[in-house]
Each structure stands twice: as C-alpha cells, then as structure tokens.
Write a protein that holds these residues in place. Structure first.
Motif, PDB file in Angstrom:
ATOM      1  N   PHE A  53       0.839  -1.199   0.000  1.00 38.85           N
ATOM      2  CA  PHE A  53       0.000   0.000   0.000  1.00 38.85           C
ATOM      3  C   PHE A  53       0.877   1.254   0.000  1.00 38.85           C
ATOM      4  CE2 PHE A  53      -3.697  -2.380   2.216  1.00 38.85           C
ATOM      5  CZ  PHE A  53      -4.154  -2.846   1.002  1.00 38.85           C
ATOM      6  N   TYR A  54       1.574   1.467  -1.110  1.00 41.74           N
ATOM      7  CA  TYR A  54       2.498   2.597  -1.231  1.00 41.74           C
ATOM      8  C   TYR A  54       2.080   3.520  -2.368  1.00 41.74           C
ATOM      9  CZ  TYR A  54       5.455  -0.786   1.247  1.00 41.74           C
ATOM     10  OH  TYR A  54       5.950  -1.708   2.133  1.00 41.74           O
ATOM     11  N   GLU A  55       2.262   4.808  -2.121  1.00 43.30           N
ATOM     12  CA  GLU A  55       2.063   5.807  -3.175  1.00 43.30           C
ATOM     13  C   GLU A  55       3.392   6.325  -3.700  1.00 43.30           C
ATOM     14  OE1 GLU A  55      -0.357   8.839  -1.303  1.00 43.30           O
ATOM     15  OE2 GLU A  55      -2.198   7.839  -1.960  1.00 43.30           O
ATOM     16  N   GLY A  56       4.463   6.013  -3.010  1.00 42.91           N
ATOM     17  CA  GLY A  56       5.774   6.486  -3.409  1.00 42.91           C
ATOM     18  C   GLY A  56       6.783   6.229  -2.314  1.00 42.91           C
ATOM     19  N   PHE A  57       7.950   6.866  -2.451  1.00 45.91           N
ATOM     20  CA  PHE A  57       9.030   6.681  -1.486  1.00 45.91           C
ATOM     21  C   PHE A  57       9.684   8.020  -1.213  1.00 45.91           C
ATOM     22  CE2 PHE A  57      13.236   5.432   0.037  1.00 45.91           C
ATOM     23  CZ  PHE A  57      12.904   4.438   0.942  1.00 45.91           C
ATOM     24  N   ASP A  58       9.895   8.337   0.052  1.00 50.67           N
ATOM     25  CA  ASP A  58      10.568   9.556   0.474  1.00 50.67           C
ATOM     26  C   ASP A  58      12.045   9.217   0.682  1.00 50.67           C
ATOM     27  OD1 ASP A  58      11.742  11.640   2.024  1.00 50.67           O
ATOM     28  OD2 ASP A  58       9.762  12.215   2.775  1.00 50.67           O
ATOM     29  N   GLU A  59      12.879   9.605  -0.283  1.00 49.43           N
ATOM     30  CA  GLU A  59      14.312   9.292  -0.240  1.00 49.43           C
ATOM     31  C   GLU A  59      14.994   9.922   0.970  1.00 49.43           C
ATOM     32  OE1 GLU A  59      15.963   7.244  -2.245  1.00 49.43           O
ATOM     33  OE2 GLU A  59      14.324   6.897  -3.663  1.00 49.43           O
ATOM     34  N   GLU A  60      14.619  11.167   1.261  1.00 51.12           N
ATOM     35  CA  GLU A  60      15.273  11.895   2.351  1.00 51.12           C
ATOM     36  C   GLU A  60      15.053  11.205   3.697  1.00 51.12           C
ATOM     37  OE1 GLU A  60      15.857  16.553   3.481  1.00 51.12           O
ATOM     38  OE2 GLU A  60      13.830  15.904   2.977  1.00 51.12           O
ATOM     39  N   LEU A  61      13.845  10.733   3.933  1.00 53.15           N
ATOM     40  CA  LEU A  61      13.531  10.060   5.197  1.00 53.15           C
ATOM     41  C   LEU A  61      13.677   8.546   5.120  1.00 53.15           C
ATOM     42  CD1 LEU A  61      10.427  12.089   6.384  1.00 53.15           C
ATOM     43  CD2 LEU A  61      12.766  12.222   7.247  1.00 53.15           C
ATOM     44  N   ASN A  62      13.978   8.041   3.913  1.00 57.70           N
ATOM     45  CA  ASN A  62      14.154   6.611   3.704  1.00 57.70           C
ATOM     46  C   ASN A  62      12.920   5.833   4.161  1.00 57.70           C
ATOM     47  OD1 ASN A  62      15.560   4.309   2.885  1.00 57.70           O
ATOM     48  ND2 ASN A  62      16.345   3.960   4.955  1.00 57.70           N
ATOM     49  N   THR A  63      11.749   6.270   3.691  1.00 60.25           N
ATOM     50  CA  THR A  63      10.502   5.625   4.090  1.00 60.25           C
ATOM     51  C   THR A  63       9.471   5.695   2.963  1.00 60.25           C
ATOM     52  OG1 THR A  63       8.881   5.465   5.873  1.00 60.25           O
ATOM     53  CG2 THR A  63       9.453   7.674   5.149  1.00 60.25           C
TER      54      THR A  63
END
Length: 186
Positions: A53-63
C-alpha cells in the motif's frame, strides 16, 4: 460500510489503538496485550508492507509514502471480521492515529518515552540523522499525543510511560483491568 457497521452493540470485545512516536514500544506492548487478552493484533506496518500500500518513497527520510485509502479499506474489513466472525477485539498499533475513524476504537493508548531512552532505541534501529531527529522532535513536542486528543474523544485517550519493561507490563495490567470492565459494562 457505514458508521453503523462497526457499532459497539455488535461487539462484545473492545478495540484498542496503541500509538506513539516510532521507538516507544508500540508493537511490543500491542503483542503482549493481544496475547494476554486473546485479542487480534493488527500491526499496521505489516499490513502496509504485505499489501504494497504505497504511493511512493521519500528518499530523504528513507521511508514509503502510504496509500491511506487502500489501507483503511482493508482494515475496515479486517476489524469487522475480527469483531463479528471471530468474536474478538483488536489491538492496532501504528505511529500515526489521525487517519483511523474514531468509531473503530474504544481506547487509544499513547505511549510516551523519555528522550534519552528513545534516542538509544532509534540509534539501535539504524535511523539516519534526519529521521532520528524528526522522531525525537515529534516526541518532545507531543505530536502524536496531540493528534490523538484532536482525533478522538478525550475520555478514550490515555497517555502512559513506556521507558522500561516494568512500564510495559504495568500498562498491560492496566489494559487487562480496563478490558474486563469494558466487557462487564457492555
């Protein structure tokens, strides 16, 4: 499903939300409560990962960025099944609480941890500096506690310490007594 589909009158066991900043002991506490009180533990992090259940990935927060609509649709079914078909209450644990409908829960337990204890736990988890600092700030500023107070009726939101194993066991004991009283009253 509408609001009446998860009405208290259909249930004979309560539903509990365990929330707090990452690292405060939500999952350990929720597992112990579920085991001791024969409730179903719903670890939201696993539900999200298992169902992608993902809409994307936050590279900065690694989540990952969670698709809340898909998550809530599935959880509604899971909670209803536990309450009606399995005849058990659920213990949900997640670091956010404002996304869940108020009608789902009879008790919201916000775990709090001293910052020195929390810092060590986040280091042990391998959180990067930014993620660790944001979570520390979240705990210091009582963000999750305030979100719980804004999202749920004040009488169901309770703040408890979660610094030691003794705290955890004391919290489980309090929940055990609370559940017994809830069952008696309902």
């Amino acid at each position: 499903m509408n609001d009446e589909d998860m009405n208290d009158s259909e249930r004979n066991r309560p539903n509990i939300l365990i929330t707090g900043t990452p690292g405060v002991g939500k999952t350990s506490t929720a597992k112990l409560i579920a085991e001791q009180l024969k409730m179903k533990h719903l670890y939201v992090g696993d539900i999200i990962a298992q169902n992608q259940f993902y809409e994307g990935f936050d590279e900065e927060l690694n989540t990952h960025i969670v698709d809340e609509d898909k998550l809530l649709d599935l959880m509604e079914v899971m909670i209803r099944k536990a309450n009606t078909e399995e005849n058990v209450g659920v213990v949900v644990d997640y670091h956010a609480c404002e996304l869940f409908p108020e009608r789902w829960f009879d008790l919201v337990l916000v775990l709090r941890t001293n910052t020195d204890v929390l810092y060590d736990r986040l280091i042990a988890r391998g959180y990067n500096d930014l993620k660790r600092n944001q979570n520390m700030e979240c705990e210091i500023m009582q963000v999750v506690l305030e979100e719980a107070r804004e999202s749920y009726a004040s009488e169901i939101v309770h703040e408890v310490d979660s610094n030691t194993l003794e705290d955890m066991h004391a919290n489980v004991g309090r929940i055990d007594a609370w559940v017994k009283q809830w069952i008696q009253d309902n």
